[in-house]
Motif scaffolding. Structure first.
Motif, PDB file in Angstrom:
ATOM      1  N   THR A 142      -7.220   2.041   7.420  1.00 21.63           N
ATOM      2  CA  THR A 142      -7.135   1.227   8.638  1.00 21.63           C
ATOM      3  C   THR A 142      -8.486   0.652   9.049  1.00 21.63           C
ATOM      4  OG1 THR A 142      -7.502   3.080  10.163  1.00 21.63           O
ATOM      5  CG2 THR A 142      -5.236   2.699   9.409  1.00 21.63           C
ATOM      6  N   PRO A 198      -2.618   7.100   4.505  1.00 17.98           N
ATOM      7  CA  PRO A 198      -2.463   5.669   4.836  1.00 17.98           C
ATOM      8  C   PRO A 198      -2.760   5.337   6.294  1.00 17.98           C
ATOM      9  CG  PRO A 198      -0.644   6.416   3.462  1.00 17.98           C
ATOM     10  CD  PRO A 198      -1.420   7.642   3.840  1.00 17.98           C
ATOM     11  N   ASP A 199      -2.506   6.299   7.219  1.00 18.10           N
ATOM     12  CA  ASP A 199      -2.765   6.015   8.627  1.00 18.10           C
ATOM     13  C   ASP A 199      -4.179   6.397   9.061  1.00 18.10           C
ATOM     14  OD1 ASP A 199      -2.737   8.785   8.718  1.00 18.10           O
ATOM     15  OD2 ASP A 199      -1.002   8.933  10.064  1.00 18.10           O
ATOM     16  N   TRP A 272      -2.036   8.519  -3.060  1.00 17.91           N
ATOM     17  CA  TRP A 272      -1.422   8.568  -1.733  1.00 17.91           C
ATOM     18  C   TRP A 272      -1.381   7.157  -1.177  1.00 17.91           C
ATOM     19  CZ3 TRP A 272      -3.385  12.289   2.711  1.00 17.91           C
ATOM     20  CH2 TRP A 272      -2.366  12.409   3.689  1.00 17.91           C
ATOM     21  N   SER A 273      -0.186   6.645  -0.944  1.00 23.80           N
ATOM     22  CA  SER A 273      -0.029   5.293  -0.421  1.00 23.80           C
ATOM     23  C   SER A 273       1.018   5.291   0.681  1.00 23.80           C
ATOM     24  CB  SER A 273       0.401   4.333  -1.538  1.00 23.80           C
ATOM     25  OG  SER A 273       1.761   4.559  -1.891  1.00 23.80           O
ATOM     26  N   GLU A 274       1.172   4.131   1.328  1.00 28.82           N
ATOM     27  CA  GLU A 274       2.142   4.002   2.417  1.00 28.82           C
ATOM     28  C   GLU A 274       3.579   4.010   1.912  1.00 28.82           C
ATOM     29  OE1 GLU A 274       1.134  -0.292   1.223  1.00 28.82           O
ATOM     30  OE2 GLU A 274       0.169   1.702   1.260  1.00 28.82           O
ATOM     31  N   HIS A 275       3.768   4.011   0.603  1.00 30.48           N
ATOM     32  CA  HIS A 275       5.120   3.902   0.053  1.00 30.48           C
ATOM     33  C   HIS A 275       5.813   5.250  -0.121  1.00 30.48           C
ATOM     34  CE1 HIS A 275       4.161  -0.236  -0.466  1.00 30.48           C
ATOM     35  NE2 HIS A 275       3.262  -0.022  -1.399  1.00 30.48           N
TER      36      HIS A 275
END
Length: 700
Positions: A142, A198-199, A272-275
């Motif tokens: 972010t 991701p966050d 590690w991803s947002e998916h």
């Protein structure tokens, strides 16, 4: 002395093998509007700068200049950073790596052990507070904070107000957070030790403890006043570092990620991803079993998504990942080839060997792959089994994708340059907009390699043959084999620049042969596994097969009564092996940094191919050079850096002792202060000249 007056070895060392001035570490912004990369200001300066290329205008601009940031201060590197660069074979200086957040607002990098951040909109760079010597800084996706490793701890700095927090810190001298352990970095091609959520609110962090790893000592005999340097080295059959993985929040809460570490000792890959949930790939100590795991962050528990087995070993590749649609994408050995697998279904063709993943989309995966092993293409593999080449032609290609923009790299036999082409759209589709190129300011090669590529012998061994510039056909020449020849490294490519040093060697009066025998990458499962438990047989046999095939192809240009061999690392092992085992074929050898006794090399690499030394002692004996010492009857020069912490100097010294005990004359050239790399100009120059003179003296 001007560059024009320098010898090739000196110029090669000065230019880091002509890589200085070539764009590297290329990234594309998420919107596809900007390409960023590292490039030195010219072909001889080692200080890496960060540059950016505007896709719309084609204009390049300097983003980060280390000299402007440090002034006249010399760059300072910690012992940990020097070790990390040794593991990655990094010889440059200045900025050697950087990270950009997924919003495209910030970049971060380490310079002289300090932490820096650049606001990409204003191009303003500032130093951030840090503790200790900074290693591997990474922005959270972010763009609000930076994490970095230092002093065995993992730290986080807020970009808004520079607030500094130590998230996790070591509890003892052998306890390290946020860094890859030696084996991961040296043998599993995993240089990272932490991964952002991701966050941006938490991280997965590796912790390793070296307490039970044997302590070895690397001395500096040329400085007897200095104590030997102690470091932990996991030799074959000994204890590895204890590696665990933790979910750590910004508030400092820790949850251990749990898997069957007794059965799967190696943490090989993390993504590690947002998916989807974090993914791990773990590997058994014997490397015959692998699992892909998903992580439950609340409990730290893991679930098995894929399990693969192999009677020889599992070949590691790209990290498993989720597609945007939530499908699991892996690269696995299936029916003799490395192939793309989506949710357990093979989607790439059986006649293409996949080498890596470029990008993953909802309906396709862009990969690098080979149909011909000396070439690499960028191809699009559809999840429906469709297949579309993005690049073509005889060369070695790579790609980076961001938004609608693709940057394609290419080297070929046509010239000695590295080309980076910026395509605003799909490179496979004709466009009215001409692609741009990234400037390359590398020093030009002072010679033009003339390469004959052969498929040699019954095994179709990909082989490069080079004659002296201006060679008159029909003139018999002494032969010099210059292999690596072992697993993990390929030497024969459809690339002229790959053979610059080989051409220089040829110009000293040799027919030079570079051959990639069985075990080298790019040819499929059976090719890879042919060396299982048999380094000394298969890899040497294939060099002999290639030699005889070249002699058959050029019968009037090759003198088989004068055959030498030279190599470094595994190539050094192969060179020494050649004169010890096949003096009927090889008449002189120069062995640089050779592995002479595999019990002295590390766990992961050695046990992958030879098994555990306690369980397979006869395999280790059969592949060791030490029992062969009494059979030496050809000239042999052994070269070793005394500061080498990878292939330690004990390898050469033990072989030399065995040769002396057997009364066999040989030459030993110790290199004071030199590691497994030899980037020093004077050392590199004189080292090559001494090798050539040795070979000339003994081959004529």
């Amino acid at each position: 002395m001007t560059d024009d007056a320098l010898s090739y070895p000196r110029l090669s060392a000065r230019t880091l093998r002509f890589t200085l001035g070539v764009p590297r570490a290329v990234t594309v912004s998420p919107d596809g509007g900007t390409v960023r990369f590292i490039r030195t200001p010219d072909g001889v300066t080692r200080t890496g700068q960060v540059w950016e290329h505007d896709v719309a205008t084609g204009v390049e601009a300097l983003l980060v200049d280390p000299i402007a940031l440090l002034g006249s201060d010399d760059e300072e590197l910690s012992a940990e950073e020097r070790s990390r660069r040794e593991r990655s074979r990094e010889g440059a200086a200045g900025v050697v790596g950087y990270d950009v957040d997924e919003t495209g607002r910030w970049a971060t990098f380490a310079l002289s052990g300090r932490l820096w951040a650049t606001h990409l909109g204003t191009r303003a760079t500032r130093e951030l507070p840090s503790e200790g010597a900074v290693i591997d800084p990474r922005l959270d996706p972010t763009g609000r904070r930076v994490a970095y490793a230092a002093g065995g701890a993992l730290h986080v700095v807020e970009l808004a107000d520079s607030a500094h927090t130590t998230l996790v810190a070591p509890s003892g001298e052998t306890d390290v957070w946020g860094q890859a352990e030696f084996i991961a970095a040296e043998e599993m091609d995993r240089m990272r030790g932490f991964w952002w959520a991701p966050d941006g609110r938490s991280l997965l962090v590796e912790r390793f403890d070296d307490a039970d790893v044997p302590v070895w000592h690397v001395a500096s005999p040329e400085h007897p006043e200095r104590p030997a340097v102690a470091h932990r080295y996991p030799a074959a059959g000994t204890t590895n570092a204890d590696v665990t993985l933790w979910h750590v929040t910004l508030e400092g809460e820790r949850t251990e990620v749990v898997w069957d570490r007794a059965a799967f000792e190696y943490l090989a890959r993390v993504s590690w991803s947002e998916h989807g949930a974090p993914l791990l790939q773990v590997l058994s100590r014997d490397q015959k079993r692998s699992q892909v795991l998903s992580v439950d962050l609340a409990s730290g528990s893991t679930s098995v998504l894929r399990e693969t087995t192999d009677s020889a070993w599992i070949e590691l590749g790209a990290a498993p990942r989720w597609s945007p649609e939530g499908a699991l994408v892996t690269i696995e050995d299936v029916e003799g080839r490395r192939r793309v697998v989506v949710d357990g279904t093979v989607v790439s063709p059986e006649d293409w060997q996949v080498r890596g993943i470029v990008a993953t989309f909802a309906d396709s995966i862009v990969v690098t792959a080979s149909h011909e092993p000396t070439e690499v293409q960028v191809v699009r593999v559809g999840t429906d089994g469709s297949f579309e080449p993005i690049t073509q032609g005889r060369g070695v290609h790579g790609a980076v994708i961001g938004g609608e923009t693709t940057v394609v790299s290419r080297v070929s036999l046509a010239d000695t340059l590295v080309h980076h082409t910026v395509h605003p759209g799909d490179p496979a589709v004709e466009s009215d907009v001409a692609p741009a190129t990234l400037d390359n300011v590398a020093a030009p090669l002072p010679l033009v390699p003339s390469v004959h590529l052969l498929s040699a012998g019954a095994h179709a061994i990909r082989t490069a043959v080079l004659f002296p510039t201006g060679h008159t056909p029909g003139t018999p020449l002494p032969v010099l084999l210059d292999p690596y020849g072992g697993p993990g490294a390929q030497r024969v490519w459809a690339s002229a620049r790959a053979f610059a040093e080989a051409q220089w060697l040829a110009d000293q009066g040799f027919c030079v042969i570079v051959a990639d025998g069985r075990g080298t990458p790019g040819r499929g499962t059976a090719w890879d596994r042919a060396i299982h438990h048999d380094f000394a047989g298969v890899t040497l046999d294939d060099q002999v097969e290639a030699l005889h095939a070249v002699a058959a192809a050029f019968p009037d240009d090759v003198d088989l009564a004068r055959v030498g061999i030279t190599g470094w690392s595994y190539g050094g092992y192969l060179a020494a092996l050649a004169v010890l085992r096949r003096p009927d074929v090889f008449h002189a050898a120069v062995a640089g940094a050779p592995v002479t006794e595999w019990r002295l090399y590390d766990t992961c690499y050695t046990e992958r191919y030879l098994g555990h030394p306690d369980e397979e002692p006869e395999v280790y004996d059969r592949n060791s050079l030490l029992p062969l010492a009494a059979g030496l009857e050809r000239p042999l020069m052994l070269i070793h850096g005394l500061s080498d912490d990878n292939v330690v100097a004990a390898h050469t010294l033990q072989l030399s002792s065995a040769l002396l005990a057997a009364g066999r004359p040989h030459t030993v050239l110790p290199l004071s202060g030199v590691t497994h790399m030899t980037p020093q100009e004077v050392v590199a120059e004189n080292l090559k000249l001494l090798q050539v003179q040795f070979l000339r003296d003994h081959l004529g």
